[in-house]
Enzyme design. Sequence first.
Site, short mmCIF file in Angstrom:
data_model
loop_
_atom_site.label_atom_id
_atom_site.label_comp_id
_atom_site.label_asym_id
_atom_site.label_seq_id
_atom_site.Cartn_x
_atom_site.Cartn_y
_atom_site.Cartn_z
N SER A 195 43.07 -12.90 2.04
CA SER A 195 43.53 -12.38 3.33
C SER A 195 42.52 -11.35 3.83
CB SER A 195 44.91 -11.72 3.17
OG SER A 195 45.28 -11.01 4.33
N TYR A 252 51.08 -6.38 -1.29
CA TYR A 252 50.46 -7.63 -0.84
C TYR A 252 48.96 -7.41 -0.66
CZ TYR A 252 49.38 -11.64 2.15
OH TYR A 252 48.83 -12.79 2.68
#
Length: 289
Positions: A184, A197
């Site tokens: 990400s 995350y």
Amino acid sequence: MTETTGGNDRNGRALARTGYLARLFNIGEAETVSLTTIERRCRMDRTTERKATGLAVVTGASRGIGRALSAALVAEGWQVLAASRSGAAPEGAQGVACDLATGAGRAALVEAARSAGRPVHLLVNNAGLQEALDFAAATPEAAPAIGDRAAMEVALNLTAPVALTAGMVPLMARPGGTIVNVTSLVARHPKPSAPVYSATKAGLASFTRSMRRQLAPLGLRVVEVVPPLVATDMTAGRDAGALGAGAMAAEVLAGLAAGRRTIAPGKAALVLRLDRVAPWLVARKMAAM
């Protein structure tokens, strides 16, 4: 004593690599061979092999990017093991019901790949979970629940790809196997509202770079996929202008075919380029998400 310059050293390594590849692919010494020609033949041979015998393992395959990628691989002629907790899979793929946040679930997926009776050519570590965790607002009563949710994120987002890599490497085609880790943009600059995350994706990005070097002597390729905003369940409500899951899957397959080490479609590529020249600006934008 002969002094070797950096350029001569690099040329020597390139020539040695060319000679090794020439022998590997039975190219006669009388032929005029360039490294590019050999690598093109290598890609052609691998593509043919994959079409005939390719086994792909995709995690998080019941929806979003994982489902779209599984369907695209089936359309290209691959045998696909589509892993998810529900076992739901697109038509033509074999669904594998397993909870990858657990050791038993990861072992079940490795065993399913072993039982397929053919080498694994592609492992896609795509499954992920994003939680909004506010540590600043934690109370003694709420802290255990926050810890449990954080542990689940770590187990699925980081422990699972690491464990699956360990389990699948012995089953992979050598040379020619590829491991794809979906990270990400928050791996570079964390999102304050999703701290765990962000940390897991940063860890996965670092693991990807380490594996790229460690597994190269085995003929295995390790690729990082950095998606832009993609229209999935995870981004529901903030997916205006997002890339569709099908388009994202097509970008991944195109990047793999082109031999890219990092696949960052659309706006993700722009962000990565901007990060090289103005990281402070990217960090500020990511913090505001």
